[in-house]
Design a protein around this motif. Structure first.
Motif, PDB file in Angstrom:
ATOM      1  N   ALA A  27      74.657  24.543  15.497  1.00  0.00           N
ATOM      2  CA  ALA A  27      73.753  25.218  16.436  1.00  0.00           C
ATOM      3  C   ALA A  27      74.195  26.660  16.655  1.00  0.00           C
ATOM      4  O   ALA A  27      73.370  27.587  16.642  1.00  0.00           O
ATOM      5  CB  ALA A  27      73.726  24.467  17.772  1.00  0.00           C
ATOM      6  N   LEU A  28      75.515  26.867  16.825  1.00  0.00           N
ATOM      7  CA  LEU A  28      76.029  28.226  17.046  1.00  0.00           C
ATOM      8  C   LEU A  28      75.900  29.083  15.793  1.00  0.00           C
ATOM      9  O   LEU A  28      75.654  30.293  15.885  1.00  0.00           O
ATOM     10  CB  LEU A  28      77.489  28.173  17.495  1.00  0.00           C
ATOM     11  CG  LEU A  28      77.741  27.438  18.825  1.00  0.00           C
ATOM     12  CD1 LEU A  28      79.218  27.485  19.185  1.00  0.00           C
ATOM     13  CD2 LEU A  28      76.898  28.035  19.947  1.00  0.00           C
ATOM     14  N   LEU A  29      75.995  28.451  14.621  1.00  0.00           N
ATOM     15  CA  LEU A  29      75.813  29.179  13.366  1.00  0.00           C
ATOM     16  C   LEU A  29      74.377  29.694  13.262  1.00  0.00           C
ATOM     17  O   LEU A  29      74.139  30.844  12.867  1.00  0.00           O
ATOM     18  CB  LEU A  29      76.139  28.252  12.186  1.00  0.00           C
ATOM     19  CG  LEU A  29      76.040  28.888  10.786  1.00  0.00           C
ATOM     20  CD1 LEU A  29      77.041  30.030  10.643  1.00  0.00           C
ATOM     21  CD2 LEU A  29      76.288  27.826   9.710  1.00  0.00           C
ATOM     22  N   VAL A  30      73.412  28.843  13.635  1.00  0.00           N
ATOM     23  CA  VAL A  30      71.999  29.261  13.620  1.00  0.00           C
ATOM     24  C   VAL A  30      71.785  30.412  14.604  1.00  0.00           C
ATOM     25  O   VAL A  30      71.071  31.381  14.301  1.00  0.00           O
ATOM     26  CB  VAL A  30      71.079  28.066  13.973  1.00  0.00           C
ATOM     27  CG1 VAL A  30      69.634  28.549  14.174  1.00  0.00           C
ATOM     28  CG2 VAL A  30      71.125  27.026  12.872  1.00  0.00           C
ATOM     29  N   PHE A  31      72.416  30.317  15.775  1.00  0.00           N
ATOM     30  CA  PHE A  31      72.279  31.398  16.768  1.00  0.00           C
ATOM     31  C   PHE A  31      72.835  32.718  16.226  1.00  0.00           C
ATOM     32  O   PHE A  31      72.218  33.779  16.389  1.00  0.00           O
ATOM     33  CB  PHE A  31      73.007  31.021  18.061  1.00  0.00           C
ATOM     34  CG  PHE A  31      72.914  32.060  19.143  1.00  0.00           C
ATOM     35  CD1 PHE A  31      71.717  32.299  19.797  1.00  0.00           C
ATOM     36  CD2 PHE A  31      74.017  32.828  19.482  1.00  0.00           C
ATOM     37  CE1 PHE A  31      71.626  33.262  20.791  1.00  0.00           C
ATOM     38  CE2 PHE A  31      73.935  33.800  20.476  1.00  0.00           C
ATOM     39  CZ  PHE A  31      72.736  34.016  21.124  1.00  0.00           C
ATOM     40  N   ASN A  32      73.962  32.642  15.544  1.00  0.00           N
ATOM     41  CA  ASN A  32      74.549  33.857  14.961  1.00  0.00           C
ATOM     42  C   ASN A  32      73.658  34.438  13.862  1.00  0.00           C
ATOM     43  O   ASN A  32      73.531  35.656  13.730  1.00  0.00           O
ATOM     44  CB  ASN A  32      75.947  33.553  14.404  1.00  0.00           C
ATOM     45  CG  ASN A  32      76.945  33.255  15.515  1.00  0.00           C
ATOM     46  OD1 ASN A  32      76.772  33.724  16.645  1.00  0.00           O
ATOM     47  ND2 ASN A  32      77.969  32.463  15.216  1.00  0.00           N
ATOM     48  N   SER A  55      61.160  29.357  17.282  1.00  0.00           N
ATOM     49  CA  SER A  55      61.624  28.658  16.072  1.00  0.00           C
ATOM     50  C   SER A  55      63.138  28.495  16.104  1.00  0.00           C
ATOM     51  O   SER A  55      63.675  27.395  15.880  1.00  0.00           O
ATOM     52  CB  SER A  55      61.224  29.438  14.811  1.00  0.00           C
ATOM     53  OG  SER A  55      59.900  29.884  14.857  1.00  0.00           O
ATOM     54  N   TRP A  56      63.832  29.586  16.390  1.00  0.00           N
ATOM     55  CA  TRP A  56      65.293  29.538  16.458  1.00  0.00           C
ATOM     56  C   TRP A  56      65.757  28.629  17.592  1.00  0.00           C
ATOM     57  O   TRP A  56      66.715  27.847  17.436  1.00  0.00           O
ATOM     58  CB  TRP A  56      65.855  30.953  16.660  1.00  0.00           C
ATOM     59  CG  TRP A  56      65.605  31.884  15.508  1.00  0.00           C
ATOM     60  CD1 TRP A  56      64.584  32.763  15.365  1.00  0.00           C
ATOM     61  CD2 TRP A  56      66.405  32.015  14.312  1.00  0.00           C
ATOM     62  NE1 TRP A  56      64.680  33.448  14.175  1.00  0.00           N
ATOM     63  CE2 TRP A  56      65.801  33.009  13.509  1.00  0.00           C
ATOM     64  CE3 TRP A  56      67.568  31.402  13.855  1.00  0.00           C
ATOM     65  CZ2 TRP A  56      66.305  33.396  12.284  1.00  0.00           C
ATOM     66  CZ3 TRP A  56      68.086  31.778  12.623  1.00  0.00           C
ATOM     67  CH2 TRP A  56      67.463  32.762  11.852  1.00  0.00           C
ATOM     68  N   GLY A 114      68.447  40.664  13.907  1.00  0.00           N
ATOM     69  CA  GLY A 114      68.052  41.707  14.855  1.00  0.00           C
ATOM     70  C   GLY A 114      67.138  41.216  15.956  1.00  0.00           C
ATOM     71  O   GLY A 114      66.726  41.997  16.825  1.00  0.00           O
ATOM     72  N   MET A 115      66.791  39.913  15.911  1.00  0.00           N
ATOM     73  CA  MET A 115      65.918  39.369  16.958  1.00  0.00           C
ATOM     74  C   MET A 115      66.716  39.208  18.251  1.00  0.00           C
ATOM     75  O   MET A 115      67.836  38.702  18.245  1.00  0.00           O
ATOM     76  CB  MET A 115      65.326  38.030  16.527  1.00  0.00           C
ATOM     77  CG  MET A 115      64.327  37.467  17.530  1.00  0.00           C
ATOM     78  SD  MET A 115      63.460  36.015  16.892  1.00  0.00           S
ATOM     79  CE  MET A 115      62.423  36.750  15.633  1.00  0.00           C
ATOM     80  N   GLU A 151      83.663  28.102  23.778  1.00  0.00           N
ATOM     81  CA  GLU A 151      82.465  28.768  23.232  1.00  0.00           C
ATOM     82  C   GLU A 151      81.374  28.869  24.305  1.00  0.00           C
ATOM     83  O   GLU A 151      80.667  29.873  24.400  1.00  0.00           O
ATOM     84  CB  GLU A 151      81.937  27.998  22.018  1.00  0.00           C
ATOM     85  CG  GLU A 151      82.799  28.095  20.777  1.00  0.00           C
ATOM     86  CD  GLU A 151      83.956  27.098  20.792  1.00  0.00           C
ATOM     87  OE1 GLU A 151      84.178  26.454  21.855  1.00  0.00           O
ATOM     88  OE2 GLU A 151      84.651  26.986  19.766  1.00  0.00           O
ATOM     89  N   GLY A 152      81.249  27.807  25.112  1.00  0.00           N
ATOM     90  CA  GLY A 152      80.248  27.821  26.183  1.00  0.00           C
ATOM     91  C   GLY A 152      80.498  28.943  27.162  1.00  0.00           C
ATOM     92  O   GLY A 152      79.569  29.682  27.546  1.00  0.00           O
ATOM     93  N   TRP A 153      81.768  29.108  27.571  1.00  0.00           N
ATOM     94  CA  TRP A 153      82.110  30.215  28.484  1.00  0.00           C
ATOM     95  C   TRP A 153      81.804  31.576  27.843  1.00  0.00           C
ATOM     96  O   TRP A 153      81.279  32.473  28.503  1.00  0.00           O
ATOM     97  CB  TRP A 153      83.600  30.159  28.847  1.00  0.00           C
ATOM     98  CG  TRP A 153      83.922  29.271  30.015  1.00  0.00           C
ATOM     99  CD1 TRP A 153      84.690  28.162  30.016  1.00  0.00           C
ATOM    100  CD2 TRP A 153      83.464  29.444  31.363  1.00  0.00           C
ATOM    101  NE1 TRP A 153      84.762  27.604  31.274  1.00  0.00           N
ATOM    102  CE2 TRP A 153      84.014  28.385  32.136  1.00  0.00           C
ATOM    103  CE3 TRP A 153      82.641  30.370  32.002  1.00  0.00           C
ATOM    104  CZ2 TRP A 153      83.771  28.232  33.486  1.00  0.00           C
ATOM    105  CZ3 TRP A 153      82.397  30.218  33.367  1.00  0.00           C
ATOM    106  CH2 TRP A 153      82.957  29.159  34.096  1.00  0.00           C
ATOM    107  N   ARG A 154      82.108  31.686  26.535  1.00  0.00           N
ATOM    108  CA  ARG A 154      81.900  32.970  25.863  1.00  0.00           C
ATOM    109  C   ARG A 154      80.414  33.350  25.837  1.00  0.00           C
ATOM    110  O   ARG A 154      80.039  34.487  26.143  1.00  0.00           O
ATOM    111  CB  ARG A 154      82.455  32.896  24.430  1.00  0.00           C
ATOM    112  CG  ARG A 154      82.410  34.260  23.724  1.00  0.00           C
ATOM    113  CD  ARG A 154      83.212  34.294  22.428  1.00  0.00           C
ATOM    114  NE  ARG A 154      82.604  33.491  21.376  1.00  0.00           N
ATOM    115  CZ  ARG A 154      83.093  32.337  20.921  1.00  0.00           C
ATOM    116  NH1 ARG A 154      84.224  31.847  21.444  1.00  0.00           N
ATOM    117  NH2 ARG A 154      82.489  31.666  19.966  1.00  0.00           N
ATOM    118  N   TYR A 155      79.561  32.371  25.495  1.00  0.00           N
ATOM    119  CA  TYR A 155      78.132  32.681  25.435  1.00  0.00           C
ATOM    120  C   TYR A 155      77.535  32.877  26.828  1.00  0.00           C
ATOM    121  O   TYR A 155      76.605  33.668  27.015  1.00  0.00           O
ATOM    122  CB  TYR A 155      77.385  31.583  24.673  1.00  0.00           C
ATOM    123  CG  TYR A 155      77.610  31.669  23.176  1.00  0.00           C
ATOM    124  CD1 TYR A 155      77.075  32.726  22.438  1.00  0.00           C
ATOM    125  CD2 TYR A 155      78.389  30.734  22.508  1.00  0.00           C
ATOM    126  CE1 TYR A 155      77.300  32.825  21.070  1.00  0.00           C
ATOM    127  CE2 TYR A 155      78.623  30.828  21.140  1.00  0.00           C
ATOM    128  CZ  TYR A 155      78.068  31.884  20.431  1.00  0.00           C
ATOM    129  OH  TYR A 155      78.300  31.992  19.077  1.00  0.00           O
TER     130      TYR A 155
END
Length: 810
Positions: free
Chosen positions: A591-596, A574-575, A602-603, A625-629
């Motif tokens: 998209a990054l906000l949803v990931f956070n 879903s995420w 806790g998933m 941000e791409g490098w960080r993730y």
């Protein structure tokens, strides 16, 4: 007149003749008795060959055979499975003009049926005079015992034709046959006979009716019969509990069990063996523990059948440790006990422990049956270990264990997983040879293999050739079309399915929605959404996930977010779907906000979600941000980057114009760069006009995929944009030499629930003249409004006017 002395002398002369005849008859009678005694003795000892020799001697001496002797001979023929000798005895019986009776007739029927020649008994019917209900019941029972259910029903109707009235033993047997073939109409006809002949109040018959209706899937009829039984016994209650459990209504089965307790009906082992699967079905662990408590109080805990059912219940409720504790404590185990715990480990995704128990069985000399092998093969197939499943099957063959439909189904899944076409074909041939091709589930699995192996036309032939299709068959075929990029065919097949009255399930909806996404068929996607709402499928997480994908790809990210917000229990898919949706629309920060947000729940993210995160960064130019993730994936979650992650990073750097950095990144990859990686770089080089690095990327691409026309076209377009027409001509020459052709451009539009597809240069549409006239009119209006076409996208060495025409024609 003769004198008295003369008469006396005559009488004396006659006496020796009379004595001689009597003595001879007595000797023959004695000899016959000896033959029969000898023959019966040999039959009792199982010495069929010697017994048949005695029968031959009796035949030579004209010695008659009585009914007991014929019965003994037929019995030993049955035990020795000797149809040939049985037919010899039958022939002897006919030649001797023996007046057959029901006793010998029953033995003949028994012999023919048990020796596998069930058609021969039908020839005996008219030759046996005493065809009473006992005789007919014996025939019906033998047919039932050998699984000849359709023949059983035929015999019942023949019995009716000759006027023999059925009794309370006949009906349960025939009803069992109806259940065996799933023929509810025949069952209802026989139910009418039950009522007509006054057996409806018979408890034995009533219980058989409940079982028949349950097996045929009509719980309503089963309940009506149950309610009409005035004095129910334990069997009645057990049958109802099993009826609900077998038909997937675990909660209702538990309600019946509770009612049984309230009415203080005595419970037996069958009660517990019936109710425990209901607990497992409903994952009702609390009720399962309660039932376990009743079992302990009732003293049934160490009954092996009950113990096996408890193990199965705990395993299916996810309490595999409790199941193992009970298994280890069982004083006596049978192969079913071992199978239950192995299947439990498999169901809980623990193939390693299942395999250890499997090996332990072998060490302890427990005989492995087909269920044991099938459980582990199924476990490997379901958990993505197709190779191990096929290897285990080879061991099974060496052990000379014959596979059943479950085994074959699991092997088909393994072949589909591995895309092992040749092994799949072998299994398909095996299914045909064994006459299993009428099995709907196996047929569906065969379709799945061919579809996953890109043999979609073969898959469709198998589908069309199926004598029976259910919703599973249709769903698999629809999914096959989607997997092979044939979205229009998938939607068309789904329409056919509904036209024939079959209701799509949640799995069907989840299978067809990707077709809507692929075609951007928003209206049809919304109709499927409405259907899902009406049928309660929107709460099914995999349906909701597919809806998010459809709405995102159809351009309505707000509706996608609405569906996402309504999911009560989101899973990682879903995420991922929501992040991918935002990413493809260029909303990288959302998209990054949803990931956070997902991290805050806790998933734990998996490797797939990181592909969506990196892709979102790429489409939004979020390089830092791409490098960080990319770094945190390994550092924080210990996920080793796959080639797909490297492709996303190459695309991220390339889109941002960092071509040298992208090239060096690729060269330093710990994995061999795939065509996707070099393709991302070549595409970026075309966008930014870097011919030098683009040529290097193309060289790697051509080595990896020499037959992929898209790579050559990408290089050709890069040359064209740089005005290097000689190089364009050279690339096109290469393509011609290799026989490569560009796939024609394609577009489509959804109108009134129909998708209209258009290819470059295709004028086959019935409204093509009106379409081109409209295009011409729109072109004029666009120019009048001040529109100037960007002819840089028309990559042809022609003047601008011609380029404008090319753009319009496309």
């Amino acid at each position: 007149m003769p004198s008295s002395s003369t008469l006396i002398r005559r009488s004396i002369n006659i006496i020796p003749n009379i004595s001689s005849a009597a003595t001879s008859n007595a000797a023959i009678h004695f000899e016959n008795l000896q033959y029969r005694a000898k023959l019966n003795s040999l039959c009792n000892e199982g010495k069929l060959k010697e017994a048949m020799q005695i029968l031959h001697e009796m035949d030579s001496h004209g010695s008659p055979v009585d009914s007991d002797t014929y019965a003994s001979l037929l019995q030993v023929c049955t035990l020795m499975n000797s149809l040939e000798d049985g037919r010899i005895v039958h022939d002897h019986l006919l030649r001797s003009r023996f007046k057959s009776n029901s006793f010998v007739g029953n033995k003949l029927v028994d012999m023919y049926v048990k020796c596998g020649s069930f058609k021969d008994p039908r020839q005996l019917f008219d030759k046996i005079p005493e065809r009473n209900v006992l005789f007919w019941n014996a025939i019906i029972r033998e047919y039932i015992n050998h699984g000849y259910f359709q023949e059983t029903v035929s015999v019942y109707y023949q019995m009716k034709e000759v006027g023999v009235v059925s009794d309370n033993f006949t009906f349960p047997l025939v009803l069992k046959a109806c259940a065996g073939i799933g023929d509810i109409e025949q069952g209802r006809n026989i139910h009418e006979d039950v009522i007509r002949w006054g057996f409806e109040s018979d408890l034995f018959v009533g219980n058989a009716l409940i079982a028949m209706y349950a097996r045929c899937g009509s719980l309503e009829d089963a309940c009506q019969v149950f309610d009409k039984i005035s004095e129910r016994d334990t069997v009645s209650w057990n049958t109802m509990i099993a009826a609900f459990a077998q038909n997937g209504h675990g909660d209702d089965a538990l309600k019946i069990f509770k009612q049984m307790q309230l009415e203080c009906v005595k419970r037996d082992t069958v009660t517990f063996v019936s109710v425990l699967p209901a607990c497992a079905l409903s994952i009702a662990l609390h009720q399962g523990r309660e039932v376990h408590g009743y079992i302990i109080k009732s003293g049934f805990e160490w009954d092996i059948f009950v113990g096996n059912a408890i193990i199965d219940m705990y395993a299916k409720c996810g309490e595999i440790n409790d199941a193992r504790h009970l298994f280890d404590g069982m004083p006596v185990k049978d192969v079913v006990s071992w199978n239950a715990i192995i299947a439990g480990y498999v169901q809980n995704g623990n193939c390693d422990d299942a395999d250890k128990l499997f090996r332990k069985m072998q060490l302890e000399k427990v005989k492995l049956n087909v269920v044991t092998w099938s459980a582990l093969i199924s476990g490997y197939a379901q958990n993505g270990h197709g190779g191990k499943a096929l290897e285990l099957f080879r061991q099974m063959q060496l052990a000379t264990v014959e596979p059943n439909s479950v085994t074959v189904g699991s092997l088909l899944s393994a072949c589909a997983l591995l895309e092992a076409l040749e092994q799949g074909k072998e299994l398909h041939n095996y299914i045909i040879r064994r006459g299993l091709d009428s099995n709907v589930l196996l047929g569906s699995a065969v379709i799945d293999i061919y579809a996953k192996c890109k043999q979609i036309e073969v898959a469709r032939r198998v589908f069309d050739g199926m004598s029976e299709k259910n919703v599973v068959s249709w769903t698999v075929m629809i999914g096959g079309y989607v997997q092979n990029g044939l979205a229009s065919q998938a939607l068309e097949l789904c329409s056919q399915m509904q036209f024939l009255g079959l209701k799509p399930t949640a799995v069907t909806i989840a299978s067809v929605l990707p077709a809507c996404a692929r075609l951007a068929a928003f209206r049809q996607g919304k109709e499927f959404h409405t259907y899902a709402l009406r049928n309660g499928f929107e709460s099914v997480v995999f349906v909701a996930n597919s809806l998010i994908d459809v709405y995102a790809k159809c351009g309505n990210i707000d509706l996608a977010r609405q569906v996402f917000n309504n999911i009560s229990e989101k899973n990682v898919v879903s995420w991922t779907a929501m992040i991918a949706g935002y990413g493809m629309h260029g909303f990288g920060e959302d998209a990054l906000l949803v990931f956070n947000q997902m991290q805050q729940t806790g998933m734990k993210p998996d490797d797939v979600i990181f592909i969506s995160v990196l892709s979102a960064c790429s489409h939004s130019g979020l390089v830092d941000e791409g490098w960080r993730y990319f770094d945190c994936m390994t550092r924080d979650y210990f996920i080793t980057p796959r080639v797909e992650h490297y492709a996303c990073m190459a695309d991220l750097l390339g889109r941002a114009g960092l071509l040298d950095e992208a090239y060096e990144f690729i060269k330093k990859m710990p994995l061999v760069p795939s065509a996707d990686v070099w393709g991302a770089l070549l595409s970026a080089c075309r966008i930014h006009g870097n011919v030098e690095i683009g040529e290097r990327a193309a060289e790697y691409l051509f080595n990896l995929e020499p037959e992929n026309a898209g790579s050559y076209i990408l290089l050709s377009n890069m040359y064209a944009e740089a005005g290097r027409w000689d190089n364009v001509a050279k690339v096109r020459t290469w393509m011609k030499e290799k026989g490569l052709k560009k796939k024609p451009g394609c577009s489509w539009i959804e109108l009134k629930n129909k998708v209209h597809t258009f290819f470059v240069g295709d004028r086959s549409h019935p409204e093509m003249e009106r379409i081109y006239a409209m295009l011409e009119s729109l072109s004029v209006q666009m120019k009048e409004a001040g529109y100037v076409p960007d002819t840089s996208f028309a990559l042809h060495d022609v003047v601008d006017e011609e380029k404008e025409y090319v753009l319009l024609a496309q």
